[in-house]
Enzyme design. Structure first.
Site, PDB file in Angstrom:
ATOM      1  N   LEU A 106      28.216  46.714  40.382  1.00  0.00           N
ATOM      2  CA  LEU A 106      28.803  45.768  41.194  1.00  0.00           C
ATOM      3  C   LEU A 106      29.898  45.197  40.529  1.00  0.00           C
ATOM      4  O   LEU A 106      29.633  44.338  39.393  1.00  0.00           O
ATOM      5  CB  LEU A 106      27.991  44.658  42.158  1.00  0.00           C
ATOM      6  CG  LEU A 106      28.342  44.304  43.294  1.00  0.00           C
ATOM      7  CD1 LEU A 106      28.638  44.971  44.090  1.00  0.00           C
ATOM      8  CD2 LEU A 106      27.310  43.217  43.839  1.00  0.00           C
ATOM      9  N   ASP A 107      31.303  45.232  40.742  1.00  0.00           N
ATOM     10  CA  ASP A 107      32.254  44.888  39.679  1.00  0.00           C
ATOM     11  C   ASP A 107      32.538  43.647  39.682  1.00  0.00           C
ATOM     12  O   ASP A 107      32.167  42.862  40.504  1.00  0.00           O
ATOM     13  CB  ASP A 107      33.748  45.846  40.099  1.00  0.00           C
ATOM     14  CG  ASP A 107      34.219  45.332  41.494  1.00  0.00           C
ATOM     15  OD1 ASP A 107      33.923  44.444  41.782  1.00  0.00           O
ATOM     16  OD2 ASP A 107      35.124  46.220  41.946  1.00  0.00           O
ATOM     17  N   LYS A 108      33.194  43.267  38.804  1.00  0.00           N
ATOM     18  CA  LYS A 108      33.187  41.774  38.089  1.00  0.00           C
ATOM     19  C   LYS A 108      33.600  40.959  39.237  1.00  0.00           C
ATOM     20  O   LYS A 108      33.282  39.741  39.677  1.00  0.00           O
ATOM     21  CB  LYS A 108      34.085  41.743  36.883  1.00  0.00           C
ATOM     22  CG  LYS A 108      34.373  40.204  36.410  1.00  0.00           C
ATOM     23  CD  LYS A 108      34.929  40.153  34.991  1.00  0.00           C
ATOM     24  CE  LYS A 108      34.894  38.816  34.392  1.00  0.00           C
ATOM     25  NZ  LYS A 108      35.342  38.840  32.939  1.00  0.00           N
ATOM     26  N   SER A 110      33.307  41.301  42.607  1.00  0.00           N
ATOM     27  CA  SER A 110      32.476  41.385  43.684  1.00  0.00           C
ATOM     28  C   SER A 110      31.239  40.410  43.522  1.00  0.00           C
ATOM     29  O   SER A 110      30.749  40.214  42.396  1.00  0.00           O
ATOM     30  CB  SER A 110      32.202  43.010  43.980  1.00  0.00           C
ATOM     31  OG  SER A 110      33.393  43.548  44.042  1.00  0.00           O
ATOM     32  N   ARG A 190      37.541  49.168  47.270  1.00  0.00           N
ATOM     33  CA  ARG A 190      38.834  48.409  46.850  1.00  0.00           C
ATOM     34  C   ARG A 190      39.857  49.584  46.880  1.00  0.00           C
ATOM     35  O   ARG A 190      40.913  49.405  47.342  1.00  0.00           O
ATOM     36  CB  ARG A 190      38.687  47.834  45.526  1.00  0.00           C
ATOM     37  CG  ARG A 190      37.887  46.609  45.540  1.00  0.00           C
ATOM     38  CD  ARG A 190      38.013  45.996  43.949  1.00  0.00           C
ATOM     39  NE  ARG A 190      36.846  45.074  44.168  1.00  0.00           N
ATOM     40  CZ  ARG A 190      37.019  43.558  44.452  1.00  0.00           C
ATOM     41  NH1 ARG A 190      38.032  43.442  45.013  1.00  0.00           N
ATOM     42  NH2 ARG A 190      36.124  42.687  44.379  1.00  0.00           N
TER      43      ARG A 190
END
Length: 243
Positions: A106-108, A110, A190
Site C-alpha cells: 500500500l503505497d506511502k 495511501s 493512481r
C-alpha cells in the site's frame, strides 16, 4: 492475576490453534481437558501461568505459531521490511515481537487495510488467488467524477504495458468513487486515474477479501481463527509453489 488477563479456556484453545471453540467445549464436556491437574468447568478462565493439558498433552503457544494481523496503515508509512533504509517503515511502526512481513503493498501516500504475517505459504496463495483476492478502495480525486470516468475505470485502462482487468466501480460522492480490484499492479488506481486526467487526492483501502477495515488508523488486530480459515478456503485452489 488481574481478571483482564484471563481468557475462557475454549477461546484459549482456539487462539493457540489447537481446535475450534466448539470442539474445545466438547473436549471439556468429555473431561479430556485439565487446568493445573483439575478438570475444569465449562467457562473456566485461564491465564499465562496455568498449565493446560488435553488428553494429558501440555498445550502451549508455539514460538513459531503463525501470526496474522490486520493493520490500518497511516499515510506516510512505507510497506517495506528493510528497516535500515526507511525510518517510517511498517515493521518499526507496528513493533510486533515476532518477525512479520506485509502481504502486498500500500503505497506511502495511501492509507487503510494491509495484512502482515509470518506465514509465507499464505502470502503466496493470496497473491496468486486472482479472483478471490478482492481489494476494495474509497478514492477521492481532484475534480468531479463523471459517468464516463466510471465507465472507463470499469472497462479497463491501459497502464504498464497491459490493460487492467474489468472491475467494479461506482460513484460515492462528487469527487469520490469506490472500486474493487483483483489485481495488484504498481500504483494501479493512481495510474488509472492519471490516464483519464484525474489526480488522486486520497486513497483508502477498506477491505481485503473477507476482512473489512475495522480498526483505527495506526492500530492493528489479530485475525480471528474463523477469518484465517475463511481466507484459507478462498485461496484453496492456489498452490504453495509454482508447479
Amino acid at each position: 492475576m488481574e481478571e483482564k488477563q484471563l481468557t475462557r479456556i475454549n477461546k484459549y484453545l482456539s487462539e493457540v490453534g489447537y481446535c475450534s471453540r466448539r470442539a474445545a467445549d466438547k473436549l471439556i464436556e468429555q473431561g479430556r481437558v485439565t487446568v493445573n491437574g483439575e478438570v475444569p468447568e465449562m467457562g473456566t478462565k485461564v491465564g499465562p501461568d496455568d498449565e493446560i493439558r488435553v488428553n494429558g498433552r501440555l498445550i502451549t503457544e508455539p514460538e513459531d505459531a503463525p501470526v496474522y494481523l490486520a493493520f490500518n496503515k497511516p499515510v506516510g508509512i512505507v510497506c517495506t521490511t528493510d528497516t535500515r533504509v526507511e525510518k517510517d517503515n511498517i515493521i518499526d511502526f507496528i513493533n510486533y515481537p515476532k518477525r512479520i512481513f506485509p502481504i502486498g503493498r500500500l503505497d506511502k501516500p495511501s492509507e487503510g487495510l494491509i495484512f502482515l504475517t509470518n506465514d509465507g505459504d499464505i502470502v503466496n496463495k493470496i497473491l496468486r488467488a486472482r479472483n478471490n483476492h478482492e481489494k476494495e478502495y474509497i478514492v477521492q480525486v481532484n475534480k468531479p467524477v463523471t459517468k464516463e470516468f466510471i465507465r472507463r475505470m470499469r472497462s479497463g485502462i491501459p497502464i504498464l504495458g497491459t490493460v487492467t482487468r474489468k472491475c467494479f466501480a461506482e460513484q460515492t460522492g462528487r469527487n469520490e468513487f469506490r472500486i474493487i480490484l483483483t489485481q495488484g499492479l504498481n500504483r494501479q488506481i493512481r495510474r488509472m486515474c492519471e490516464y483519464l486526467d484525474y489526480r488522486v487526492t486520497k486513497l483508502k483501502r477498506v477491505r481485503i477479501m473477507n476482512i473489512p477495515l475495522d480498526v483505527e488508523v495506526g492500530k492493528w488486530r489479530h485475525l480471528t481463527p474463523k477469518e484465517v480459515h475463511e481466507i484459507q478456503n478462498m485461496v484453496s485452489d492456489s498452490t504453495k509453489t509454482h508447479q
